[in-house]
Structures are given as C-alpha cells and as structure tokens.
Design a protein around this motif. Sequence first.
Motif, PDB file in Angstrom:
ATOM      1  N   CYS A  12       1.503  -7.483   4.540  1.00 21.30           N
ATOM      2  CA  CYS A  12       1.194  -6.174   3.964  1.00 21.30           C
ATOM      3  C   CYS A  12       2.322  -5.195   4.283  1.00 21.30           C
ATOM      4  CB  CYS A  12      -0.135  -5.651   4.522  1.00 21.30           C
ATOM      5  SG  CYS A  12      -0.656  -4.116   3.734  1.00 21.30           S
TER       6      CYS A  12
ATOM      7  N   VAL B 295       3.557  -1.084   3.943  1.00 22.26           N
ATOM      8  CA  VAL B 295       3.132   0.292   3.673  1.00 22.26           C
ATOM      9  C   VAL B 295       4.345   1.010   3.102  1.00 22.26           C
ATOM     10  CG1 VAL B 295       2.142   2.403   4.614  1.00 22.26           C
ATOM     11  CG2 VAL B 295       1.448   0.182   5.551  1.00 22.26           C
TER      12      VAL B 295
ATOM     13  N   TRP C  27      -6.086  -0.025   6.580  1.00 20.09           N
ATOM     14  CA  TRP C  27      -6.127  -1.053   5.545  1.00 20.09           C
ATOM     15  C   TRP C  27      -5.068  -2.115   5.781  1.00 20.09           C
ATOM     16  CZ3 TRP C  27      -9.945  -2.241   2.589  1.00 20.09           C
ATOM     17  CH2 TRP C  27     -10.878  -1.282   2.243  1.00 20.09           C
ATOM     18  N   ALA C  28      -3.878  -1.712   6.206  1.00 27.96           N
ATOM     19  CA  ALA C  28      -2.818  -2.691   6.483  1.00 27.96           C
ATOM     20  C   ALA C  28      -3.259  -3.641   7.594  1.00 27.96           C
ATOM     21  CB  ALA C  28      -1.521  -1.977   6.857  1.00 27.96           C
TER      22      ALA C  28
ATOM     23  N   LYS D   9       4.969   0.988  10.970  1.00 29.89           N
ATOM     24  CA  LYS D   9       3.537   1.036  11.259  1.00 29.89           C
ATOM     25  C   LYS D   9       3.373   0.869  12.773  1.00 29.89           C
ATOM     26  CE  LYS D   9       0.519  -2.241  10.860  1.00 29.89           C
ATOM     27  NZ  LYS D   9      -0.347  -3.305  10.525  1.00 29.89           N
TER      28      LYS D   9
ATOM     29  N   SER E 209      -4.117   4.278   5.377  1.00 31.77           N
ATOM     30  CA  SER E 209      -3.325   3.117   4.959  1.00 31.77           C
ATOM     31  C   SER E 209      -3.021   2.178   6.121  1.00 31.77           C
ATOM     32  CB  SER E 209      -2.031   3.550   4.267  1.00 31.77           C
ATOM     33  OG  SER E 209      -1.273   4.387   5.095  1.00 31.77           O
TER      34      SER E 209
ATOM     35  N   LEU F  33       0.846  -1.187   0.000  1.00 32.67           N
ATOM     36  CA  LEU F  33       0.000   0.000   0.000  1.00 32.67           C
ATOM     37  C   LEU F  33       0.882   1.239   0.000  1.00 32.67           C
ATOM     38  CD1 LEU F  33      -2.445  -0.928   2.916  1.00 32.67           C
ATOM     39  CD2 LEU F  33      -2.864  -1.179   0.480  1.00 32.67           C
ATOM     40  N   GLU F  34       0.425   2.279  -0.656  1.00 33.83           N
ATOM     41  CA  GLU F  34       1.119   3.551  -0.572  1.00 33.83           C
ATOM     42  C   GLU F  34       0.673   4.256   0.704  1.00 33.83           C
ATOM     43  OE1 GLU F  34       0.551   7.650  -2.860  1.00 33.83           O
ATOM     44  OE2 GLU F  34       1.504   6.113  -4.115  1.00 33.83           O
ATOM     45  N   ALA F  35       1.618   4.799   1.464  1.00 31.51           N
ATOM     46  CA  ALA F  35       1.297   5.498   2.705  1.00 31.51           C
ATOM     47  C   ALA F  35       0.440   6.716   2.391  1.00 31.51           C
ATOM     48  CB  ALA F  35       2.576   5.930   3.427  1.00 31.51           C
ATOM     49  N   SER F  36      -0.741   6.733   2.977  1.00 37.42           N
ATOM     50  CA  SER F  36      -1.648   7.863   2.827  1.00 37.42           C
ATOM     51  C   SER F  36      -2.695   7.752   3.927  1.00 37.42           C
ATOM     52  CB  SER F  36      -2.303   7.873   1.440  1.00 37.42           C
ATOM     53  OG  SER F  36      -3.124   6.740   1.294  1.00 37.42           O
TER      54      SER F  36
END
Length: 196
Positions: free
Chosen positions: A52, A54, A41-42, A82, A38, A32-35
């Motif tokens: 997953c 990030v 979602w992770a 994270k 995110s 996933l792109e950090a935003s």
Amino acid sequence: MNREGIEIAFYPSVKDLNFYLDSLGPEDAVVLEASTGSFWWADYIEARGITCFVLNPYRFKIIKALWVYRVTGEFGLPTIYKPSIMVRELRKLFTYYNLLNRQIRMVKNGIQALLTENGIKLEEADRKSLLKKNGDSTVIQNLDLTPASILIISGELELLQNLLERKEKLTVGILLAGAEFQKQVDRKPKNPAFLL
C-alpha cells in the motif's frame, strides 16, 4: 483499475472493499490519497499482505506522471512517509497538548479582558494566584465587578482548572507513550556553555 488504467470495478462500501482486498495478492498494490485516516487504512491493507502506498496529492500531477511514463516507461508515485503507529500516537498526543495550550491561553486572555473591561488591573501576584492550577478564586470576590462579569469569570476559572488538569494528565500520557524513545533522547547538552 487494471494495469492498463481501465476501471474494472467500483466498490462504494467497506464491505465491498473487504471483498476487493480479499481478491488481491502480494503482487498487487493499493494507492491511497493522503487524508484523514489514510494511515489507518494503509495499516489495515498492509496487514492483509498487500502493498500500500500513501500518495501525496499536492505533488502528484497525473499529466506529468503520464508523460514520464511515456518517455521513460517508469511510473513513479510521490508517496509520503508513513510513521509507525507509536509515532502517530505521540503526534496525536502532542497535537492535543498544543490545542489545550491554545485553549488555556484563550481562557486566560478572556478573563483578563473582562477584568480590564471593569477597569481592574490585578497585581502580578494576584494574577498568578488566580490563573494557576488550583488557583485562588477568592481574588475576584474583593474586586468591583459587575454581576455578569463575576458569573462569566467564575465559569471561565472552572473551565481553566479543567483544562489545566487535562493538560497535566496528558503530560503523563505523553511521557508514558514516549517511554520507548527515552533512550534515543539526549537530554544533556553536549556543550553546557551553550546554555549560558
């Protein structure tokens, strides 16, 4: 995408994403792109047993990554740390606490500007009495203010009281949310002379 980088499917909705996640196993990974959101979602993806990552979009350069892969055979992703859910919750509370402090400063500065605009400089004791929690709003009744200024300052004082009450409740919330970390926090300085 498959391991060769070829797009094999596109899932435009969360419903489709769940179908996709159901097709993955522990040997698969999602990046996933950090935003905003995110980390949520992770957590959601990892709870399904899927690895997953990030990705830090500011440090990831696809050209460089492909060159490193071509030369070394390794494909490294610059992922970000994270934090735990508890730490993220505390960060939210501290972010909101800082926002409240900025809003409180803005309201106090606005009141001060209106007083100055009317040629009034309050004594320090009156200023503190007016701007503190449960402050004495009768201070403005004895001042030579325009009707518009009285209306605005009265409204700003109500807003200030609301913000100060929210800040007080938030402080309690921060202490409760951070109770687990209390043992890790050393509140006593190792060298008391340092404080002098």
